[in-house]
Design a protein around this motif. Sequence first.
Motif, PDB file in Angstrom:
ATOM      1  N   GLU A  36      13.367 -18.443  48.888  1.00 25.01           N
ATOM      2  CA  GLU A  36      14.730 -18.593  49.402  1.00 25.01           C
ATOM      3  C   GLU A  36      15.664 -19.189  48.360  1.00 25.01           C
ATOM      4  OE1 GLU A  36      17.035 -19.810  53.474  1.00 25.01           O
ATOM      5  OE2 GLU A  36      14.909 -19.377  53.416  1.00 25.01           O
ATOM      6  N   TYR A  37      15.187 -20.142  47.583  1.00 25.85           N
ATOM      7  CA  TYR A  37      16.052 -20.752  46.582  1.00 25.85           C
ATOM      8  C   TYR A  37      16.196 -19.883  45.331  1.00 25.85           C
ATOM      9  CZ  TYR A  37      17.245 -24.975  49.021  1.00 25.85           C
ATOM     10  OH  TYR A  37      17.794 -25.856  49.925  1.00 25.85           O
ATOM     11  N   TYR A  38      15.334 -18.887  45.162  1.00 27.13           N
ATOM     12  CA  TYR A  38      15.603 -17.851  44.161  1.00 27.13           C
ATOM     13  C   TYR A  38      16.943 -17.197  44.481  1.00 27.13           C
ATOM     14  CZ  TYR A  38      15.509 -13.158  42.139  1.00 27.13           C
ATOM     15  OH  TYR A  38      15.855 -11.989  41.496  1.00 27.13           O
ATOM     16  N   ASP A  39      17.132 -16.834  45.745  1.00 32.02           N
ATOM     17  CA  ASP A  39      18.390 -16.220  46.165  1.00 32.02           C
ATOM     18  C   ASP A  39      19.571 -17.150  45.936  1.00 32.02           C
ATOM     19  OD1 ASP A  39      16.822 -14.169  46.978  1.00 32.02           O
ATOM     20  OD2 ASP A  39      17.310 -14.295  49.112  1.00 32.02           O
ATOM     21  N   PHE A  40      19.426 -18.404  46.393  1.00 37.21           N
ATOM     22  CA  PHE A  40      20.559 -19.325  46.333  1.00 37.21           C
ATOM     23  C   PHE A  40      20.917 -19.678  44.893  1.00 37.21           C
ATOM     24  CE2 PHE A  40      22.934 -23.211  47.562  1.00 37.21           C
ATOM     25  CZ  PHE A  40      23.697 -22.660  48.578  1.00 37.21           C
ATOM     26  N   ALA A  41      19.909 -19.837  44.031  1.00 38.20           N
ATOM     27  CA  ALA A  41      20.162 -20.204  42.641  1.00 38.20           C
ATOM     28  C   ALA A  41      20.838 -19.083  41.864  1.00 38.20           C
ATOM     29  CB  ALA A  41      18.855 -20.590  41.954  1.00 38.20           C
ATOM     30  N   LEU A  42      20.554 -17.839  42.232  1.00 37.34           N
ATOM     31  CA  LEU A  42      21.199 -16.720  41.552  1.00 37.34           C
ATOM     32  C   LEU A  42      22.717 -16.848  41.618  1.00 37.34           C
ATOM     33  CD1 LEU A  42      19.240 -13.473  42.508  1.00 37.34           C
ATOM     34  CD2 LEU A  42      19.522 -14.479  40.238  1.00 37.34           C
ATOM     35  N   TYR A  43      23.207 -17.158  42.811  1.00 38.56           N
ATOM     36  CA  TYR A  43      24.654 -17.267  42.964  1.00 38.56           C
ATOM     37  C   TYR A  43      25.193 -18.421  42.129  1.00 38.56           C
ATOM     38  CZ  TYR A  43      29.233 -16.893  45.087  1.00 38.56           C
ATOM     39  OH  TYR A  43      30.571 -16.706  45.282  1.00 38.56           O
ATOM     40  N   SER A  44      24.498 -19.540  42.106  1.00 44.65           N
ATOM     41  CA  SER A  44      24.965 -20.692  41.343  1.00 44.65           C
ATOM     42  C   SER A  44      25.119 -20.347  39.868  1.00 44.65           C
ATOM     43  CB  SER A  44      23.978 -21.857  41.508  1.00 44.65           C
ATOM     44  OG  SER A  44      23.836 -22.198  42.862  1.00 44.65           O
ATOM     45  N   LEU A  45      24.150 -19.625  39.326  1.00 44.77           N
ATOM     46  CA  LEU A  45      24.214 -19.237  37.918  1.00 44.77           C
ATOM     47  C   LEU A  45      25.330 -18.221  37.674  1.00 44.77           C
ATOM     48  CD1 LEU A  45      20.388 -18.899  37.258  1.00 44.77           C
ATOM     49  CD2 LEU A  45      21.904 -20.599  36.218  1.00 44.77           C
ATOM     50  N   ALA A  46      25.409 -17.224  38.544  1.00 45.49           N
ATOM     51  CA  ALA A  46      26.424 -16.192  38.358  1.00 45.49           C
ATOM     52  C   ALA A  46      27.834 -16.749  38.512  1.00 45.49           C
ATOM     53  CB  ALA A  46      26.196 -15.057  39.351  1.00 45.49           C
ATOM     54  N   THR A  48      29.002 -19.432  37.414  1.00 41.96           N
ATOM     55  CA  THR A  48      29.467 -20.037  36.165  1.00 41.96           C
ATOM     56  C   THR A  48      29.470 -19.055  35.007  1.00 41.96           C
ATOM     57  OG1 THR A  48      27.227 -20.800  35.670  1.00 41.96           O
ATOM     58  CG2 THR A  48      28.662 -22.324  36.842  1.00 41.96           C
ATOM     59  N   LEU A  49      28.600 -18.034  35.063  1.00 39.91           N
ATOM     60  CA  LEU A  49      28.428 -17.160  33.900  1.00 39.91           C
ATOM     61  C   LEU A  49      29.281 -15.892  33.951  1.00 39.91           C
ATOM     62  CD1 LEU A  49      24.545 -17.406  33.481  1.00 39.91           C
ATOM     63  CD2 LEU A  49      26.300 -18.586  32.144  1.00 39.91           C
ATOM     64  N   VAL A  50      29.392 -15.239  35.116  1.00 41.80           N
ATOM     65  CA  VAL A  50      30.060 -13.940  35.154  1.00 41.80           C
ATOM     66  C   VAL A  50      31.160 -13.821  36.200  1.00 41.80           C
ATOM     67  CG1 VAL A  50      28.114 -12.681  34.183  1.00 41.80           C
ATOM     68  CG2 VAL A  50      28.222 -12.998  36.640  1.00 41.80           C
ATOM     69  N   PHE A  51      31.054 -14.518  37.320  1.00 40.65           N
ATOM     70  CA  PHE A  51      32.023 -14.329  38.390  1.00 40.65           C
ATOM     71  C   PHE A  51      33.459 -14.686  38.011  1.00 40.65           C
ATOM     72  CE2 PHE A  51      28.803 -14.558  42.148  1.00 40.65           C
ATOM     73  CZ  PHE A  51      28.263 -13.366  41.712  1.00 40.65           C
ATOM     74  N   PRO A  52      33.698 -15.692  37.137  1.00 40.01           N
ATOM     75  CA  PRO A  52      35.100 -16.000  36.802  1.00 40.01           C
ATOM     76  C   PRO A  52      35.863 -14.804  36.239  1.00 40.01           C
ATOM     77  CG  PRO A  52      33.693 -17.782  36.089  1.00 40.01           C
ATOM     78  CD  PRO A  52      32.780 -16.674  36.526  1.00 40.01           C
ATOM     79  N   ILE A  54      34.825 -11.266  36.554  1.00 37.59           N
ATOM     80  CA  ILE A  54      34.758  -9.993  37.277  1.00 37.59           C
ATOM     81  C   ILE A  54      35.300 -10.070  38.709  1.00 37.59           C
ATOM     82  CG2 ILE A  54      32.819  -9.207  35.896  1.00 37.59           C
ATOM     83  CD1 ILE A  54      30.983  -9.769  38.229  1.00 37.59           C
ATOM     84  N   PHE A  55      35.370 -11.268  39.274  1.00 40.71           N
ATOM     85  CA  PHE A  55      35.915 -11.406  40.618  1.00 40.71           C
ATOM     86  C   PHE A  55      37.214 -12.209  40.660  1.00 40.71           C
ATOM     87  CE2 PHE A  55      31.436 -10.533  41.738  1.00 40.71           C
ATOM     88  CZ  PHE A  55      31.636  -9.499  42.631  1.00 40.71           C
ATOM     89  N   PHE A  56      37.481 -13.030  39.644  1.00 46.98           N
ATOM     90  CA  PHE A  56      38.665 -13.898  39.647  1.00 46.98           C
ATOM     91  C   PHE A  56      39.375 -13.843  38.296  1.00 46.98           C
ATOM     92  CE2 PHE A  56      35.381 -15.642  42.411  1.00 46.98           C
ATOM     93  CZ  PHE A  56      36.049 -15.683  43.629  1.00 46.98           C
ATOM     94  N   PRO A  57      39.789 -12.668  37.851  1.00 51.33           N
ATOM     95  CA  PRO A  57      40.458 -12.592  36.546  1.00 51.33           C
ATOM     96  C   PRO A  57      41.792 -13.318  36.574  1.00 51.33           C
ATOM     97  CG  PRO A  57      40.665 -10.511  37.728  1.00 51.33           C
ATOM     98  CD  PRO A  57      39.723 -11.363  38.527  1.00 51.33           C
ATOM     99  N   SER A  58      42.074 -14.038  35.501  1.00 50.75           N
ATOM    100  CA  SER A  58      43.323 -14.805  35.399  1.00 50.75           C
ATOM    101  C   SER A  58      43.620 -15.078  33.937  1.00 50.75           C
ATOM    102  CB  SER A  58      43.212 -16.131  36.163  1.00 50.75           C
ATOM    103  OG  SER A  58      44.347 -16.937  35.944  1.00 50.75           O
ATOM    104  N   ALA A  67      38.344 -21.200  40.644  1.00 47.50           N
ATOM    105  CA  ALA A  67      38.185 -20.254  41.751  1.00 47.50           C
ATOM    106  C   ALA A  67      36.729 -19.860  41.926  1.00 47.50           C
ATOM    107  CB  ALA A  67      39.047 -19.019  41.511  1.00 47.50           C
ATOM    108  N   SER A  68      36.036 -19.606  40.820  1.00 49.24           N
ATOM    109  CA  SER A  68      34.633 -19.210  40.914  1.00 49.24           C
ATOM    110  C   SER A  68      33.774 -20.352  41.437  1.00 49.24           C
ATOM    111  CB  SER A  68      34.123 -18.759  39.537  1.00 49.24           C
ATOM    112  OG  SER A  68      32.780 -18.354  39.605  1.00 49.24           O
ATOM    113  N   LEU A  69      33.986 -21.553  40.932  1.00 48.98           N
ATOM    114  CA  LEU A  69      33.221 -22.696  41.405  1.00 48.98           C
ATOM    115  C   LEU A  69      33.555 -23.028  42.860  1.00 48.98           C
ATOM    116  CD1 LEU A  69      33.262 -25.058  38.284  1.00 48.98           C
ATOM    117  CD2 LEU A  69      31.411 -23.581  39.097  1.00 48.98           C
TER     118      LEU A  69
END
Length: 452
Positions: A36-46, A48-52, A54-58, A67-69
Amino acid sequence: MSTTPTRAPLTSQGAGTGSRDPRKAAMSGWIGSALEYYDFALYSLAATLVFPTIFFPSENPTVGIIASLATYAVGYVSRPVGAVVLGAYGDRHGRKKVLVFAMLLMGFATFAVGLLPTYGQVGLLAPALLVLLRLIQGFAVAGELGGASAMIVEHSPDARRGFFASFSLQGTQVGSILATAVLLPLAAVLPAGQFGAWGWRIPFLLSAVVILAGYFIRRRVQEPPTYAANTGTPGGRRRFPLAELLRTRPGALVRCILMTFTNVIGMATLIFGVSYATQKGYGNGFSSSEFLWVTLVANIAAVVTIPLFGALSDRIGRRILMAAGGVVGGLLVTGYLWAIQLGSLPLVFVCVVIVQGIFFQMWNATFATFFQEQFPMRIRVTGFAVSQNIGLMIASFFPSIFTAIAPPGSANVPLTIGLTTLGICLVSAVATLISADTRGKSLEDLEGHKAG
């Protein structure tokens, strides 16, 4: 850990319902928590690394990071709701049922994240869907550790509760290692453009395996005999566990919420610290792949130390480990961030092992047992889940607050964030020290603790 069952004698409450099996309970909790924490940790890493990007361009890098955090924090907003609903389900209908349901729901939400369109493809719909799935993740994970650790504690002999319950926490670290181990080669091998375009999706899509594995593992877990015996007695199943929790244990609830703030150490090191090291606005120049290695090393160190501190808590007590680990860990956060500012990767590795792998784990390995011991069996999952998840909901905003008070271009970032972290840890330590120590006491004795 050996899988040979150790049969502990039943208490009078559990007579006639079977034998306790702490090793089997610990192993099932370990495996389930890891998945279960494999799933949850994936989001935490993403986050900080990629979501800023691809999902929140500024054009303003600070806005994208915050915004990503913040979406990372959104997952914690739904956790108190999940804690109330799933905690009541676990207390009224069984630890086993809530663990199976939480696993399946988490796997579905994480798999769906891997299918999301980007901001460039659908505009604001992309971050809106991301927030929705993060809310589902938070709801699901709220029932995981409370149910797993309750099952282990209720199966374990009184003198070794800390040791056996620590394996559910070790499982959460293994889940983080698995998530990092999948992302690490992708970030290192793929060009940045391909990693941002599709490479990051692969670990999320692998959650389809988690759904199947979690179902077959969790459906075989047996209820603790004392719980099974009590659910058949008058008053064994309370209709509103939350109401009883607020009426009978308000003091324990508040103290556990404050103790949960010690998670600020992890927020400062492995969430804000990753942004501080890798985001261009801060100018420290570390790559995403380098800090995936830092996260991986921190979690490997935790896997080693957690059962050691769990066993030590059975010998010297929970409070001293939790308070000392939190305060010293909070104090050393400044040094960790200073190492990032210096640009020394070897020093960063040393600092993260000391702060996150040793001192924070003194608290982390022990708190699940200590929290479970604060609440009677009939409201144990609810008490643990509600206090932990309200505390984590508040703590989850610390990385965004850190970015706001020490944005890119600020001076003295390590000192500013380090002192803030230490102050929060001191509050948690006081809450720990004013709680009664529970080492060596039977669960039956703890049932009779004074309310509140």
